[in-house]
Enzyme design. Structure first.
Site, PDB file in Angstrom:
ATOM      1  N   HIS A   1       0.876  -1.181   0.000  1.00  0.00           N
ATOM      2  CA  HIS A   1       0.000   0.000   0.000  1.00  0.00           C
ATOM      3  C   HIS A   1       0.908   1.225   0.000  1.00  0.00           C
ATOM      4  O   HIS A   1       1.303   1.723   1.058  1.00  0.00           O
ATOM      5  CB  HIS A   1      -0.896  -0.018   1.239  1.00  0.00           C
ATOM      6  CG  HIS A   1      -1.919   1.082   1.252  1.00  0.00           C
ATOM      7  ND1 HIS A   1      -3.098   0.979   1.945  1.00  0.00           N
ATOM      8  CD2 HIS A   1      -1.946   2.309   0.672  1.00  0.00           C
ATOM      9  CE1 HIS A   1      -3.806   2.088   1.796  1.00  0.00           C
ATOM     10  NE2 HIS A   1      -3.119   2.909   1.033  1.00  0.00           N
TER      11      HIS A   1
ATOM     12  N   GLU B   1      -2.597  -1.724  -3.306  1.00  0.00           N
ATOM     13  CA  GLU B   1      -3.818  -1.131  -2.773  1.00  0.00           C
ATOM     14  C   GLU B   1      -3.591   0.342  -2.462  1.00  0.00           C
ATOM     15  O   GLU B   1      -2.466   0.779  -2.174  1.00  0.00           O
ATOM     16  CB  GLU B   1      -4.305  -1.885  -1.538  1.00  0.00           C
ATOM     17  CG  GLU B   1      -3.342  -1.899  -0.369  1.00  0.00           C
ATOM     18  CD  GLU B   1      -3.887  -2.689   0.812  1.00  0.00           C
ATOM     19  OE1 GLU B   1      -3.620  -2.273   1.966  1.00  0.00           O
ATOM     20  OE2 GLU B   1      -4.562  -3.708   0.587  1.00  0.00           O
TER      21      GLU B   1
ATOM     22  N   HIS C   1      -7.323  -7.571   7.052  1.00  0.00           N
ATOM     23  CA  HIS C   1      -7.178  -6.670   8.191  1.00  0.00           C
ATOM     24  C   HIS C   1      -7.308  -7.456   9.498  1.00  0.00           C
ATOM     25  O   HIS C   1      -8.359  -8.010   9.793  1.00  0.00           O
ATOM     26  CB  HIS C   1      -8.180  -5.506   8.184  1.00  0.00           C
ATOM     27  CG  HIS C   1      -7.585  -4.242   8.728  1.00  0.00           C
ATOM     28  ND1 HIS C   1      -6.886  -3.336   7.955  1.00  0.00           N
ATOM     29  CD2 HIS C   1      -7.553  -3.749   9.977  1.00  0.00           C
ATOM     30  CE1 HIS C   1      -6.460  -2.338   8.699  1.00  0.00           C
ATOM     31  NE2 HIS C   1      -6.841  -2.560   9.926  1.00  0.00           N
TER      32      HIS C   1
END
Length: 250
Positions: A44, A76, A200
């Site tokens: 990310h 992401e 997550h």
């Protein structure tokens, strides 16, 4: 088929960035993870480069292309113009779009597809035209109508935000409630023809129940818990532990 494991390297990069030194090497840890059977790598790249740096992307792209051609690269981030250009330059197999503000510490909610669906449609189309699979970060709250709106964007998959489920590590009854909501969301997505990813705060402890409830789960992207375990067990053994937690015979 068990969910595939994508190793998120953000926490490794964050540790590296504490010093002006090249270790721990993001590429070397990624190589160890892929050798141990991880299906892919996730990053990310935030605008402030506080963990993954833009310069890491071509290195990781080359690692996969040259040494692990069957693996996937997943990038992401929030769909700003800079991020979209970064994806088009790097050509990951998958782009996971998230709605969070770039200043957030970490992603903590899914898209509001009622309010943001129209904004996402041309972005999804642009990325897919570049040959990238598109996944959208989504709340696992059992909202079937939101899933239909996610499908209407043209996305290939949703990634269920599993933070509330992972946060129930010491509250098993609450975890069951969160798992049921995730399952209902995944069922609705599968019925709409959407692939389902998840990520997550997933751990070796909470993954097996998730995998059982979401039999069509395609991929899990795991960074914090996996990196924490790697400090104790080493990266290779940790990847094998997480693969087993997903239901693989390792």
């Amino acid at each position: 088929m068990p969910a595939k494991l994508s190793v998120n390297l953000n926490a490794v990069a964050m540790l590296r960035n504490r010093r002006d030194l090249p270790w721990p090497s993001v590429a070397d840890l990624g190589r160890i993870a892929l050798k141990a059977g991880a299906h892919g790598l996730t990053v990310h790249p935030r605008p402030d480069q506080r963990h993954i740096r833009f310069s890491d992307l071509p290195v990781l792209r080359a690692l996969i292309d040259d040494e692990f051609p069957s693996a996937e690269f997943n990038i992401e981030g929030y769909p700003s113009e800079d991020f979209l250009q970064l994806c088009e330059k790097t050509e990951p197999e998958q782009v996971t779009l998230v709605p969070d503000d770039p200043s957030q510490a970490t992603s903590d909610h899914g898209f509001d597809f009622r309010a943001q669906g129209d904004m996402l449609k041309p972005i999804v189309a642009r990325l897919k035209a570049g040959g990238m699979r598109v996944s959208l970060f989504a709340d696992g709250d059992g909202d079937g109508e939101a899933v239909k709106l996610a499908k209407a964007t043209g996305a290939d998959r949703i990634e269920l935000y599993t933070g509330p489920y992972g946060g129930c590590y010491d509250a098993p009854e609450k975890a069951k409630v969160m798992l049921d909501l995730l399952g209902r969301t995944a069922d609705a997505a599968h019925a709409e023809g959407l692939g389902v990813n998840a990520g997550h705060d997933l751990t070796v402890a909470n993954l097996p129940a998730l995998a059982r409830r979401l039999p069509h789960l395609a991929e899990v992207s795991i960074g914090h818990g996996l990196t924490a375990d790697a400090l104790e067990f080493g990266m290779a053994e940790t990847v094998r532990r997480f693969r087993r937690a997903c239901g693989e015979q390792v």
